[in-house]
Design a protein around this motif. Structure first.
Motif, PDB file in Angstrom:
ATOM      1  N   PRO A   1      -2.104   9.583   7.529  1.00 31.94           N
ATOM      2  CA  PRO A   1      -3.518   9.394   7.186  1.00 31.94           C
ATOM      3  C   PRO A   1      -3.731   9.389   5.678  1.00 31.94           C
ATOM      4  CG  PRO A   1      -3.266  11.062   8.893  1.00 31.94           C
ATOM      5  CD  PRO A   1      -1.889  10.774   8.382  1.00 31.94           C
ATOM      6  N   ILE A   2      -4.538   8.457   5.214  1.00 30.51           N
ATOM      7  CA  ILE A   2      -4.905   8.402   3.806  1.00 30.51           C
ATOM      8  C   ILE A   2      -6.411   8.210   3.697  1.00 30.51           C
ATOM      9  CG2 ILE A   2      -2.687   7.531   2.957  1.00 30.51           C
ATOM     10  CD1 ILE A   2      -3.929   4.726   2.899  1.00 30.51           C
ATOM     11  N   ARG A   3      -6.957   8.625   2.575  1.00 30.91           N
ATOM     12  CA  ARG A   3      -8.374   8.417   2.299  1.00 30.91           C
ATOM     13  C   ARG A   3      -8.571   7.024   1.720  1.00 30.91           C
ATOM     14  NH1 ARG A   3     -11.611  12.372   4.661  1.00 30.91           N
ATOM     15  NH2 ARG A   3     -10.503  14.375   4.536  1.00 30.91           N
ATOM     16  N   TYR A   4      -9.560   6.325   2.220  1.00 35.38           N
ATOM     17  CA  TYR A   4      -9.858   4.962   1.767  1.00 35.38           C
ATOM     18  C   TYR A   4     -11.154   4.999   0.966  1.00 35.38           C
ATOM     19  CZ  TYR A   4     -10.542  -0.109   1.974  1.00 35.38           C
ATOM     20  OH  TYR A   4     -10.716  -1.440   1.652  1.00 35.38           O
ATOM     21  N   ALA A   5     -11.101   4.516  -0.273  1.00 32.20           N
ATOM     22  CA  ALA A   5     -12.254   4.602  -1.174  1.00 32.20           C
ATOM     23  C   ALA A   5     -12.979   3.255  -1.285  1.00 32.20           C
ATOM     24  CB  ALA A   5     -11.803   5.055  -2.557  1.00 32.20           C
ATOM     25  N   GLU A   6     -14.175   3.301  -1.802  1.00 37.21           N
ATOM     26  CA  GLU A   6     -14.944   2.077  -2.028  1.00 37.21           C
ATOM     27  C   GLU A   6     -14.261   1.248  -3.114  1.00 37.21           C
ATOM     28  OE1 GLU A   6     -19.549   0.716  -3.051  1.00 37.21           O
ATOM     29  OE2 GLU A   6     -19.025   2.822  -2.690  1.00 37.21           O
TER      30      GLU A   6
ATOM     31  N   ARG B   1      14.650  -1.499  -7.213  1.00 37.16           N
ATOM     32  CA  ARG B   1      14.736  -0.082  -6.869  1.00 37.16           C
ATOM     33  C   ARG B   1      14.766   0.084  -5.342  1.00 37.16           C
ATOM     34  NH1 ARG B   1      11.306   3.387 -11.395  1.00 37.16           N
ATOM     35  NH2 ARG B   1      12.022   2.205 -13.211  1.00 37.16           N
ATOM     36  N   PRO B   2      15.371   1.151  -4.838  1.00 42.99           N
ATOM     37  CA  PRO B   2      15.614   1.266  -3.396  1.00 42.99           C
ATOM     38  C   PRO B   2      14.396   1.581  -2.539  1.00 42.99           C
ATOM     39  CG  PRO B   2      16.457   3.201  -4.548  1.00 42.99           C
ATOM     40  CD  PRO B   2      16.062   2.206  -5.604  1.00 42.99           C
ATOM     41  N   VAL B   3      13.292   2.046  -3.144  1.00 42.97           N
ATOM     42  CA  VAL B   3      12.077   2.335  -2.388  1.00 42.97           C
ATOM     43  C   VAL B   3      10.929   1.534  -2.982  1.00 42.97           C
ATOM     44  CG1 VAL B   3      10.480   4.111  -1.586  1.00 42.97           C
ATOM     45  CG2 VAL B   3      12.896   4.686  -1.921  1.00 42.97           C
ATOM     46  N   VAL B   4      10.188   0.852  -2.117  1.00 41.38           N
ATOM     47  CA  VAL B   4       9.081   0.010  -2.560  1.00 41.38           C
ATOM     48  C   VAL B   4       7.801   0.475  -1.885  1.00 41.38           C
ATOM     49  CG1 VAL B   4       8.149  -2.332  -2.654  1.00 41.38           C
ATOM     50  CG2 VAL B   4      10.617  -1.979  -2.837  1.00 41.38           C
ATOM     51  N   VAL B   5       6.760   0.653  -2.667  1.00 35.91           N
ATOM     52  CA  VAL B   5       5.437   0.966  -2.123  1.00 35.91           C
ATOM     53  C   VAL B   5       4.503  -0.186  -2.448  1.00 35.91           C
ATOM     54  CG1 VAL B   5       3.410   2.460  -2.266  1.00 35.91           C
ATOM     55  CG2 VAL B   5       5.694   3.471  -2.257  1.00 35.91           C
ATOM     56  N   THR B   6       3.891  -0.751  -1.425  1.00 37.41           N
ATOM     57  CA  THR B   6       2.865  -1.762  -1.637  1.00 37.41           C
ATOM     58  C   THR B   6       1.506  -1.079  -1.712  1.00 37.41           C
ATOM     59  OG1 THR B   6       2.584  -2.108   0.754  1.00 37.41           O
ATOM     60  CG2 THR B   6       4.148  -3.549  -0.406  1.00 37.41           C
ATOM     61  N   THR B   7       0.635  -1.639  -2.532  1.00 39.35           N
ATOM     62  CA  THR B   7      -0.738  -1.150  -2.596  1.00 39.35           C
ATOM     63  C   THR B   7      -1.638  -2.288  -3.037  1.00 39.35           C
ATOM     64  OG1 THR B   7      -2.179   0.622  -3.422  1.00 39.35           O
ATOM     65  CG2 THR B   7      -0.634  -0.359  -5.000  1.00 39.35           C
ATOM     66  N   ASP B   8      -2.941  -2.068  -2.969  1.00 36.66           N
ATOM     67  CA  ASP B   8      -3.897  -3.038  -3.488  1.00 36.66           C
ATOM     68  C   ASP B   8      -4.330  -2.593  -4.878  1.00 36.66           C
ATOM     69  OD1 ASP B   8      -3.653  -4.420  -1.172  1.00 36.66           O
ATOM     70  OD2 ASP B   8      -5.628  -3.903  -0.361  1.00 36.66           O
ATOM     71  N   CYS B   9      -4.911  -3.510  -5.612  1.00 40.27           N
ATOM     72  CA  CYS B   9      -5.252  -3.239  -7.005  1.00 40.27           C
ATOM     73  C   CYS B   9      -6.751  -3.028  -7.202  1.00 40.27           C
ATOM     74  CB  CYS B   9      -4.777  -4.410  -7.872  1.00 40.27           C
ATOM     75  SG  CYS B   9      -5.306  -6.010  -7.245  1.00 40.27           S
ATOM     76  N   ASP B  10      -7.455  -2.671  -6.120  1.00 35.73           N
ATOM     77  CA  ASP B  10      -8.909  -2.525  -6.191  1.00 35.73           C
ATOM     78  C   ASP B  10      -9.374  -1.064  -6.159  1.00 35.73           C
ATOM     79  OD1 ASP B  10      -8.298  -1.902  -3.602  1.00 35.73           O
ATOM     80  OD2 ASP B  10      -9.326  -3.621  -2.701  1.00 35.73           O
ATOM     81  N   ASP B  11      -8.436  -0.139  -6.289  1.00 35.49           N
ATOM     82  CA  ASP B  11      -8.719   1.295  -6.337  1.00 35.49           C
ATOM     83  C   ASP B  11      -9.210   1.852  -5.007  1.00 35.49           C
ATOM     84  OD1 ASP B  11      -8.619   3.711  -7.792  1.00 35.49           O
ATOM     85  OD2 ASP B  11     -10.766   3.644  -8.195  1.00 35.49           O
ATOM     86  N   THR B  12      -8.857   1.204  -3.891  1.00 34.07           N
ATOM     87  CA  THR B  12      -9.235   1.728  -2.581  1.00 34.07           C
ATOM     88  C   THR B  12      -8.209   2.700  -2.022  1.00 34.07           C
ATOM     89  OG1 THR B  12      -8.254  -0.241  -1.557  1.00 34.07           O
ATOM     90  CG2 THR B  12     -10.637  -0.263  -1.915  1.00 34.07           C
TER      91      THR B  12
END
Length: 267
Positions: A230-235, A119-130
């Motif tokens: 800016p994004i909120r970072y969770a525990e 797909r033409p747009v890729v979003v990376t993220t972590d899998c720890d719910d942060t």
């Protein structure tokens, strides 16, 4: 969009540093890509959310449920997994594509995750719910507005859920990168970013632990439109896998190496 959100090639722009946009900005697909007025805007059907996973059975279901909720199940999800627990099983139960891989580090897993979908747009993220999956519409809107890379700034709101030592390290990484590039950046090691696929495919990546910093520095120093939001970072849910000392030194080395390589490339 605020004036500060306007992008110019080769600079990181703060995208609405209060973390909010107008209704039109935050609705996925409402923006128009610069230089391509006739192009159809990207929607969630054009989006892949990718992550490396390693023993994240405590959090993976929550993350995938959030992606499904926010994108109405239209985004593709790819997990590159080296787990010994139930992480891959849970991911498949939630509709994710799972690519099994022997654990070889952060960069190796994320590299495979980015290159697997088409797909033409890729979003990376972590899998720890942060990371906040609720930010996906805003990230996609920025891509539709012409951004090549949209980088989530965890530190703007303080990142109080982050251990103090890690928070200090991330501020330090950003300061070093800013000095070496001659361009202010606020969070070089965030795991949540949106990329146009052709941008990440155009760059030869070399780093492993420091891949996140590399994927910000190289596009920026090559003149791509890079924006920070800016994004909120969770525990986090579950235990961290990163060695703060060894990992921090590896990231610092990567930042210096990549910045110097890109400076030499300009000569």
């Amino acid at each position: 969009m605020s004036d500060s959100a306007h992008a110019t090639n080769g600079s990181v722009n703060a995208v609405d540093r209060n973390g909010h946009g107008s209704d039109e900005e935050t609705a996925a697909g409402d923006g128009a890509t610069d230089g391509a007025d006739d192009a159809e805007p990207y929607t969630f059907e054009d989006l892949s959310v990718v992550m490396g996973t390693y023993n994240e059975e405590e959090a993976i279901a929550t993350v995938l449920e959030d992606v499904e909720r926010v994108t109405d199940g239209k985004a593709e999800v790819v997990c590159v997994d080296g787990s010994s627990d139930r992480t891959p099983e849970i991911a498949r139960e939630h509709g994710a594509t799972v690519v099994e891989q022997e654990p070889q580090g952060y960069g190796v897993a994320v590299r495979e995750a980015i290159l697997t979908p088409d797909r033409p747009v890729v979003v990376t993220t972590d899998c720890d719910d942060t990371y906040p999956m609720d930010a996906l519409p805003e990230f996609l809107a920025e891509i539709n507005d012409g951004a090549d890379v949209v980088s989530g700034d965890r530190l703007y709101h303080g990142a109080k859920a982050m251990p103090a030592f890690n928070r200090f390290g991330n501020h330090s990484f950003a300061a070093v990168a800013s000095l070496l590039m001659g361009e202010r950046v606020h969070d070089t090691t965030t795991g949540m970013r949106a990329y146009r696929r052709d941008v990440v495919e155009s760059i030869d990546w070399t780093e492993n632990t420091g891949l996140s910093a590399e994927l910000l520095i190289r596009p920026l120093m090559r003149g791509y439109d890079v924006r920070e939001r800016p994004i909120r970072y969770a525990e986090r849910l579950g235990e961290t896998k990163l060695d703060p000392i060894g990992g921090g030194l590896a990231i610092a080395k990567s930042i210096v190496t990549v910045c110097l390589e890109e400076q030499l490339r300009r000569l």
